[in-house]
Every structure is written in structure tokens, then in C-alpha cells.
Write a protein that holds these residues in place. Structure first.
Motif, PDB file in Angstrom:
ATOM      1  N   UNK A   1      61.437  27.205  22.746  1.00  0.00           N
ATOM      2  CA  UNK A   1      61.826  25.878  22.260  1.00  0.00           C
ATOM      3  C   UNK A   1      61.850  25.815  20.728  1.00  0.00           C
ATOM      4  N   UNK A   2      62.840  25.127  20.207  1.00  0.00           N
ATOM      5  CA  UNK A   2      63.030  25.019  18.759  1.00  0.00           C
ATOM      6  C   UNK A   2      61.760  24.519  18.065  1.00  0.00           C
ATOM      7  N   UNK A   3      61.107  23.514  18.639  1.00  0.00           N
ATOM      8  CA  UNK A   3      59.901  22.958  18.017  1.00  0.00           C
ATOM      9  C   UNK A   3      58.792  24.004  17.943  1.00  0.00           C
ATOM     10  N   UNK A   4      58.704  24.840  18.977  1.00  0.00           N
ATOM     11  CA  UNK A   4      57.701  25.907  18.971  1.00  0.00           C
ATOM     12  C   UNK A   4      58.042  26.949  17.917  1.00  0.00           C
ATOM     13  N   UNK A   5      59.320  27.294  17.814  1.00  0.00           N
ATOM     14  CA  UNK A   5      59.752  28.270  16.803  1.00  0.00           C
ATOM     15  C   UNK A   5      59.433  27.778  15.398  1.00  0.00           C
ATOM     16  N   UNK A   6      59.608  26.486  15.147  1.00  0.00           N
ATOM     17  CA  UNK A   6      59.267  25.921  13.837  1.00  0.00           C
ATOM     18  C   UNK A   6      57.773  26.081  13.553  1.00  0.00           C
ATOM     19  N   UNK A   7      56.943  25.855  14.573  1.00  0.00           N
ATOM     20  CA  UNK A   7      55.497  26.016  14.392  1.00  0.00           C
ATOM     21  C   UNK A   7      55.151  27.474  14.111  1.00  0.00           C
ATOM     22  N   UNK A   8      55.815  28.387  14.807  1.00  0.00           N
ATOM     23  CA  UNK A   8      55.560  29.820  14.592  1.00  0.00           C
ATOM     24  C   UNK A   8      55.959  30.218  13.167  1.00  0.00           C
ATOM     25  N   UNK A   9      57.063  29.707  12.669  1.00  0.00           N
ATOM     26  CA  UNK A   9      57.480  30.017  11.297  1.00  0.00           C
ATOM     27  C   UNK A   9      56.473  29.489  10.284  1.00  0.00           C
ATOM     28  N   UNK A  10      55.861  28.368  10.573  1.00  0.00           N
ATOM     29  CA  UNK A  10      54.821  27.839   9.677  1.00  0.00           C
ATOM     30  C   UNK A  10      53.600  28.764   9.689  1.00  0.00           C
ATOM     31  N   UNK A  11      53.213  29.228  10.886  1.00  0.00           N
ATOM     32  CA  UNK A  11      52.051  30.113  11.026  1.00  0.00           C
ATOM     33  C   UNK A  11      52.280  31.441  10.306  1.00  0.00           C
ATOM     34  N   UNK A  12      53.506  31.930  10.362  1.00  0.00           N
ATOM     35  CA  UNK A  12      53.806  33.272   9.827  1.00  0.00           C
ATOM     36  C   UNK A  12      54.367  33.248   8.404  1.00  0.00           C
ATOM     37  N   UNK A  13      54.230  32.145   7.698  1.00  0.00           N
ATOM     38  CA  UNK A  13      54.760  32.069   6.333  1.00  0.00           C
ATOM     39  C   UNK A  13      54.284  33.206   5.424  1.00  0.00           C
ATOM     40  N   UNK A  14      53.015  33.646   5.515  1.00  0.00           N
ATOM     41  CA  UNK A  14      52.590  34.754   4.642  1.00  0.00           C
ATOM     42  C   UNK A  14      53.379  36.042   4.857  1.00  0.00           C
ATOM     43  N   UNK A  15      54.076  36.155   5.982  1.00  0.00           N
ATOM     44  CA  UNK A  15      54.858  37.361   6.282  1.00  0.00           C
ATOM     45  C   UNK A  15      56.352  37.021   6.356  1.00  0.00           C
ATOM     46  N   UNK A  16      56.790  36.063   5.559  1.00  0.00           N
ATOM     47  CA  UNK A  16      58.171  35.588   5.635  1.00  0.00           C
ATOM     48  C   UNK A  16      59.186  36.701   5.353  1.00  0.00           C
ATOM     49  N   UNK A  17      58.839  37.636   4.456  1.00  0.00           N
ATOM     50  CA  UNK A  17      59.787  38.724   4.174  1.00  0.00           C
ATOM     51  C   UNK A  17      59.891  39.709   5.328  1.00  0.00           C
ATOM     52  N   UNK A  18      59.045  39.541   6.353  1.00  0.00           N
ATOM     53  CA  UNK A  18      59.059  40.423   7.520  1.00  0.00           C
ATOM     54  C   UNK A  18      59.502  39.699   8.786  1.00  0.00           C
ATOM     55  N   UNK A  19      59.990  38.470   8.651  1.00  0.00           N
ATOM     56  CA  UNK A  19      60.235  37.607   9.811  1.00  0.00           C
ATOM     57  C   UNK A  19      61.725  37.406  10.059  1.00  0.00           C
ATOM     58  N   UNK A  20      62.084  37.387  11.336  1.00  0.00           N
ATOM     59  CA  UNK A  20      63.458  37.108  11.754  1.00  0.00           C
ATOM     60  C   UNK A  20      63.435  36.160  12.944  1.00  0.00           C
ATOM     61  N   UNK A  21      64.482  35.355  13.068  1.00  0.00           N
ATOM     62  CA  UNK A  21      64.681  34.508  14.244  1.00  0.00           C
ATOM     63  C   UNK A  21      65.891  35.065  14.988  1.00  0.00           C
ATOM     64  N   UNK A  22      65.749  35.263  16.298  1.00  0.00           N
ATOM     65  CA  UNK A  22      66.774  35.940  17.092  1.00  0.00           C
ATOM     66  C   UNK A  22      67.337  34.980  18.138  1.00  0.00           C
ATOM     67  N   UNK A  23      68.665  34.900  18.177  1.00  0.00           N
ATOM     68  CA  UNK A  23      69.371  33.995  19.073  1.00  0.00           C
ATOM     69  C   UNK A  23      70.199  34.776  20.094  1.00  0.00           C
ATOM     70  N   UNK A  24      70.508  34.126  21.210  1.00  0.00           N
ATOM     71  CA  UNK A  24      71.431  34.690  22.194  1.00  0.00           C
ATOM     72  C   UNK A  24      72.815  34.137  21.889  1.00  0.00           C
ATOM     73  N   UNK A  25      73.550  34.865  21.051  1.00  0.00           N
ATOM     74  CA  UNK A  25      74.884  34.462  20.609  1.00  0.00           C
ATOM     75  C   UNK A  25      75.852  35.614  20.824  1.00  0.00           C
ATOM     76  N   UNK A  26      77.167  35.325  20.851  1.00  0.00           N
ATOM     77  CA  UNK A  26      78.138  36.390  21.152  1.00  0.00           C
ATOM     78  C   UNK A  26      78.062  37.594  20.226  1.00  0.00           C
ATOM     79  N   UNK A  27      77.982  37.402  18.904  1.00  0.00           N
ATOM     80  CA  UNK A  27      77.856  38.554  18.011  1.00  0.00           C
ATOM     81  C   UNK A  27      77.254  38.153  16.679  1.00  0.00           C
ATOM     82  N   UNK A  28      78.024  37.491  15.831  1.00  0.00           N
ATOM     83  CA  UNK A  28      77.550  37.175  14.483  1.00  0.00           C
ATOM     84  C   UNK A  28      76.350  36.229  14.527  1.00  0.00           C
ATOM     85  N   UNK A  29      75.467  36.390  13.533  1.00  0.00           N
ATOM     86  CA  UNK A  29      74.309  35.504  13.364  1.00  0.00           C
ATOM     87  C   UNK A  29      73.362  35.499  14.560  1.00  0.00           C
TER      88      UNK A  29
END
Length: 282
Positions: free
Chosen positions: A85-113
Motif C-alpha cells: 500500500x502507498x501509505x505503507x511505502x511512504x512510512x518505509x521511506x521515512x524509516x529508511x531516510x538515512x539510507x536514501x542513496x541506497x533506496x529504490x521503489x519498484x512498480x509493476x509497470x510495462x517497462x519504463x519507470x
């Protein structure tokens, strides 16, 4: 009972230490499918990153990817999908801010982004190689939170082992009923990946769900793996097999052990445990 479904991890299991597919493993999978045994690749990789391996095998396969968040066939048909869930992902990004240069968000999309980063860490050779292999799937958002216009498949944090242990500890201490943490550690390469997923997701949960949909008992399922994120998959399978190069944790359960990934361990296990009958382990 005879094995009717083989679940195979990819990295450290199916592929050797050079990330290539041994011919013996390919041939064993082909033989299993000819005999009517279903083979599933069960991996932390994204679907598009796993498909080149599937294509090399040249046999019909089921793809259980993103540590169980998605089950899709090679022709692109989606059977099961559990988004974070988007709201959960936002909370996870807040928790992992100290490792922001190591963080990615992954989507189920056809190709780009499909894979969105805020920072491209080009000083890390492993991540630089990943960027080069996956450039058509990458996108950027600054700040990273801006990409969350829909529910993603997962949030991923990756990097050297020690900082990732710290990130994993923080995430596990915050883990409740809204997300699940899966870790994959390659000590020899000094590289770790932490996947934050829908709370019902794991390789094991997805394999159990798929087996149920296929009308298979767990005794008819064989699984082969080498890393921490394979634990639940191996625990579910009636015929669990660990690689000779597996992490020490997986040797604590008395499961079958095969040769290493550099010595065609998958082929040996399929021959011994799937192409012949074997007593249930455990």
C-alpha cells in the motif's frame, strides 16, 4: 509422493558464481518439464530481470518474482499480485531516510519507470553494473516520495553488508502488520538487498498459494535455495534442498543438501529428488 512442482531460486542456486546458467541445469529443467513436472523460478528479481534467465532455459516456466509479490507466466499473464500500500511505502521511506542513496521503489509497470531512485550511487560498482543492465527500466524522483502515485510492488534498500544490517535491524524493529522484510546477503561480494513487501508476501507464501491453486499438496513440491529469503519457501516444500554454497542458517533444519552452484547442484538435485522418487524430508 512424486514431485509435481519444482521451485528454483535463481541467484546463488540456478546460476553459478559468474551469473551464468550451466548447461547441466538447463538440461535437467528441460527433462523435468518433458516429464510433466512444473518448474517455477522463485526469485527476488523483478519479472523483467528474471525473464532473460527463463528465456535461456527454453522450457515452459512459472515466474514467482519480487520475493513472492507477483506470479506471472512467461507470456506475461498475471496470476497473483500483492502490492505494498502507498501509505505503507511512504512510512518505509521515512524509516529508511538515512539510507536514501541506497533506496529504490519498484512498480509493476510495462517497462519504463519500474525502478525509481532519488540518488544514482555510481561509486558502487555493483549498483553501477545494475544501472547499466536495467537502464530502460529506471526513473528518478526527487524526493523519492514523489513517485508514489500508485501502490508499488516493494521498497528495496541495497548496498554493502554492514550498513544494510543496520537498515534491516531498523526495519525489523518497525515491522508490524503492514509490511514484511526479506533480506538477501552475499557476504563474499559484500552486498545485501532488503526488500520491504506486502505483509502476506514471501517466497514461501507465494509458493504455497500457487501450489494450492494448482491443486498440489506440499509433499508434491520440491524447492531449492541458498539464501535467507529462501527459508520460508524451503520450509513449505515437502522436498527442501539447500545448495552446497548456502548460508549457514539453512543448514540448521536437516534438509537435503546438493552440490554448490559452481558444481551443477540444481541438476544433481533434480535428478536425485524429482526424476526419482524420494521420501519426504522432515
Amino acid at each position: 509422493m512424486a514431485v509435481k512442482l519444482i521451485a528454483l531460486d535463481i541467484d546463488g542456486t540456478l546460476l553459478d558464481s559468474r551469473w551464468t546458467l550451466p548447461e547441466a541445469n538447463r538440461a535437467a529443467i528441460a527433462e523435468a518439464t518433458k516429464r510433466g513436472i512444473e518448474v517455477a523460478l522463485v526469485t527476488g528479481r523483478r519479472y523483467d530481470f528474471a525473464m532473460p534467465i527463463a528465456t535461456q532455459i527454453g522450457a515452459p516456466l512459472t515466474m514467482i518474482v519480487s520475493n513472492g509479490a507477483l506470479i506471472r507466466t512467461q507470456d506475461g499473464k498475471t496470476h497473483l499480485r500483492h502490492l505494498l500500500p502507498r501509505e505503507t511505502a511512504l512510512r518505509v521511506l521515512e524509516i529508511t531516510k538515512p539510507w536514501r542513496d541506497s533506496t529504490a521503489v519498484i512498480f509493476d509497470r510495462p517497462q519504463a519507470n519500474q525502478v525509481i531512485l532519488e540518488v544514482f550511487a555510481t561509486d558502487d560498482p555493483i549498483r553501477s553494473a545494475y544501472y547499466a543492465r536495467n537502464k530502460e527500466f529506471l526513473g528518478q524522483a526527487v524526493p523519492l516520495e514523489n513517485c508514489l502515485t500508485e501502490d508499488p510492488l516493494q521498497v528495496m534498500v541495497s548496498g554493502k553488508v554492514e550498513p544494510m544490517r543496520e537498515a534491516e535491524a531498523v526495519l525489523r524493529s518497525a515491522q508490524g502488520e503492514d509490511f514484511k522484510v526479506a533480506a538477501t546477503v552475499y557476504e563474499s561480494r559484500d552486498f545485501s538487498m532488503i526488500d520491504v513487501l506486502h505483509p502476506h508476501c514471501s517466497k514461501g507464501a507465494a509458493l504455497a498459494e500457487w501450489a494450492s491453486l494448482r491443486g498440489l499438496a506440499r509433499e508434491e513440491v520440491m524447492a531449492i535455495g541458498d539464501n535467507h529469503n529462501d527459508l520460508e519457501m524451503l520450509s513449505f516444500a515437502g522436498v527442501p534442498v539447500v545448495m552446497g554454497n548456502c548460508v549457514a542458517e539453512l543448514r540448521n533444519f536437516g534438509w537435503h543438501e546438493t552440490a554448490s552452484n559452481d558444481h551443477n547442484g540444481v541438476a544433481a538435485a533434480i535428478e536425485l529428488f524429482a526424476l526419482r522418487e524420494v521420501a519426504r524430508c522432515g
